[in-house]
Design a protein around this motif. Structure first.
Motif, PDB file in Angstrom:
ATOM      1  N   HIS A 191       0.727  -1.245  -0.091  1.00 31.84           N
ATOM      2  CA  HIS A 191      -0.093   0.076  -0.126  1.00 31.84           C
ATOM      3  C   HIS A 191       0.766   1.372   0.053  1.00 31.84           C
ATOM      4  O   HIS A 191       0.484   2.255  -0.613  1.00 31.84           O
ATOM      5  CB  HIS A 191      -1.013  -0.100   1.190  1.00 31.84           C
ATOM      6  N   ALA A 192       1.892   1.274   0.703  1.00 35.83           N
ATOM      7  CA  ALA A 192       2.941   2.328   0.756  1.00 35.83           C
ATOM      8  C   ALA A 192       3.425   2.737  -0.658  1.00 35.83           C
ATOM      9  O   ALA A 192       3.515   3.838  -0.958  1.00 35.83           O
ATOM     10  CB  ALA A 192       3.952   2.259   1.786  1.00 35.83           C
ATOM     11  N   LEU A 193       3.651   1.615  -1.321  1.00 39.21           N
ATOM     12  CA  LEU A 193       4.239   1.668  -2.830  1.00 39.21           C
ATOM     13  C   LEU A 193       3.294   2.184  -3.847  1.00 39.21           C
ATOM     14  O   LEU A 193       3.534   2.991  -4.461  1.00 39.21           O
ATOM     15  CB  LEU A 193       4.696   0.517  -3.082  1.00 39.21           C
ATOM     16  N   ARG A 194       2.035   1.617  -3.344  1.00 39.92           N
ATOM     17  CA  ARG A 194       0.926   2.268  -4.580  1.00 39.92           C
ATOM     18  C   ARG A 194       0.702   3.745  -4.016  1.00 39.92           C
ATOM     19  O   ARG A 194       0.630   4.323  -5.124  1.00 39.92           O
ATOM     20  CB  ARG A 194      -0.344   1.437  -4.050  1.00 39.92           C
ATOM     21  N   LEU A 195       0.799   4.286  -3.005  1.00 40.57           N
ATOM     22  CA  LEU A 195       0.732   5.436  -2.491  1.00 40.57           C
ATOM     23  C   LEU A 195       1.922   6.246  -3.224  1.00 40.57           C
ATOM     24  O   LEU A 195       1.699   7.418  -3.648  1.00 40.57           O
ATOM     25  CB  LEU A 195       0.494   5.786  -1.156  1.00 40.57           C
ATOM     26  N   THR A 196       3.147   5.890  -3.169  1.00 46.46           N
ATOM     27  CA  THR A 196       4.289   6.226  -3.476  1.00 46.46           C
ATOM     28  C   THR A 196       4.261   6.577  -5.163  1.00 46.46           C
ATOM     29  O   THR A 196       4.478   7.598  -5.672  1.00 46.46           O
ATOM     30  CB  THR A 196       5.358   5.450  -3.384  1.00 46.46           C
ATOM     31  N   PHE A 197       3.782   5.696  -5.843  1.00 44.52           N
ATOM     32  CA  PHE A 197       3.612   5.550  -7.164  1.00 44.52           C
ATOM     33  C   PHE A 197       2.162   5.943  -7.680  1.00 44.52           C
ATOM     34  O   PHE A 197       1.967   5.895  -8.928  1.00 44.52           O
ATOM     35  CB  PHE A 197       3.895   4.326  -7.802  1.00 44.52           C
ATOM     36  N   GLY A 198       1.505   6.697  -6.960  1.00 47.32           N
ATOM     37  CA  GLY A 198       0.282   7.261  -7.391  1.00 47.32           C
ATOM     38  C   GLY A 198      -0.654   6.218  -8.048  1.00 47.32           C
ATOM     39  O   GLY A 198      -1.578   6.470  -8.899  1.00 47.32           O
ATOM     40  N   PHE A 220       4.604  -0.188 -14.863  1.00 53.46           N
ATOM     41  CA  PHE A 220       5.322   0.924 -15.464  1.00 53.46           C
ATOM     42  C   PHE A 220       5.668   0.402 -16.935  1.00 53.46           C
ATOM     43  O   PHE A 220       6.131   1.291 -17.742  1.00 53.46           O
ATOM     44  CB  PHE A 220       6.696   1.140 -14.899  1.00 53.46           C
ATOM     45  N   ALA A 221       5.195  -0.861 -17.192  1.00 48.85           N
ATOM     46  CA  ALA A 221       5.502  -1.282 -18.764  1.00 48.85           C
ATOM     47  C   ALA A 221       4.308  -0.498 -19.603  1.00 48.85           C
ATOM     48  O   ALA A 221       3.217  -0.412 -19.388  1.00 48.85           O
ATOM     49  CB  ALA A 221       5.203  -2.612 -18.763  1.00 48.85           C
ATOM     50  N   PRO A 222       5.157   0.053 -20.638  1.00 45.66           N
ATOM     51  CA  PRO A 222       4.171   0.547 -21.807  1.00 45.66           C
ATOM     52  C   PRO A 222       3.019  -0.501 -22.084  1.00 45.66           C
ATOM     53  O   PRO A 222       3.560  -1.683 -22.852  1.00 45.66           O
ATOM     54  CB  PRO A 222       4.981   1.146 -22.808  1.00 45.66           C
ATOM     55  N   LEU A 223       1.839  -0.549 -22.214  1.00 48.78           N
ATOM     56  CA  LEU A 223       0.734  -1.473 -22.597  1.00 48.78           C
ATOM     57  C   LEU A 223      -0.013  -1.056 -23.884  1.00 48.78           C
ATOM     58  O   LEU A 223      -0.330   0.237 -23.710  1.00 48.78           O
ATOM     59  CB  LEU A 223      -0.185  -1.744 -21.413  1.00 48.78           C
ATOM     60  N   GLY A 224      -0.104  -1.751 -24.784  1.00 52.14           N
ATOM     61  CA  GLY A 224      -0.771  -1.448 -25.746  1.00 52.14           C
ATOM     62  C   GLY A 224      -2.331  -1.452 -25.508  1.00 52.14           C
ATOM     63  O   GLY A 224      -2.744  -1.638 -24.358  1.00 52.14           O
ATOM     64  N   GLU A 225      -3.260  -1.287 -26.367  1.00 52.08           N
ATOM     65  CA  GLU A 225      -4.674  -1.455 -26.238  1.00 52.08           C
ATOM     66  C   GLU A 225      -5.230  -2.737 -25.765  1.00 52.08           C
ATOM     67  O   GLU A 225      -6.163  -2.819 -25.113  1.00 52.08           O
ATOM     68  CB  GLU A 225      -5.639  -0.922 -27.508  1.00 52.08           C
TER      69      GLU A 225
END
Length: 97
Positions: free
Chosen positions: A68-75, A80-85
């Motif tokens: 949960h702390a990491l989720r808060l830190t990273f908004g 972080f991987a670029p995902l296509g549609e």
């Protein structure tokens, strides 16, 4: 060096013969559930000593708090991987408590 493990294709996963010897209700081997206790903490018995952290409720709570702390830190960003549609395959590694 061990031979590489072959990945299963979608056709393999749909083959019911693959699951003949496997039961989702099969008991876990007692060597896995034969926990070791040290200083009031529970440690797994599988390959004893290879993983140095406990696997008890206090450790799971710590891991949940860290998540949960990491989720808060990273908004609230969970990747972080670029995902296509159209994402067809995802490897979810090291998640969940």
């Amino acid at each position: 060096m061990a031979a590489p493990i072959a990945a299963l294709s979608n056709d393999d996963l749909e083959n019911e013969d693959l699951y003949d010897d496997v039961s989702y209700t099969t008991s876990i081997a007692s060597s896995i559930t034969d926990y070791k206790f040290e200083h009031g903490r529970r440690y797994h018995a599988y390959q004893e000593g290879r993983y140095c952290l406990p696997n008890d409720q206090a450790e799971q709570d710590r891991m949940d708090l860290q998540y949960h702390a990491l989720r808060l830190t990273f908004g609230d960003k969970i990747h972080f991987a670029p995902l296509g549609e159209k994402v067809e395959r995802v490897l979810d590694a090291g998640t969940g408590t």
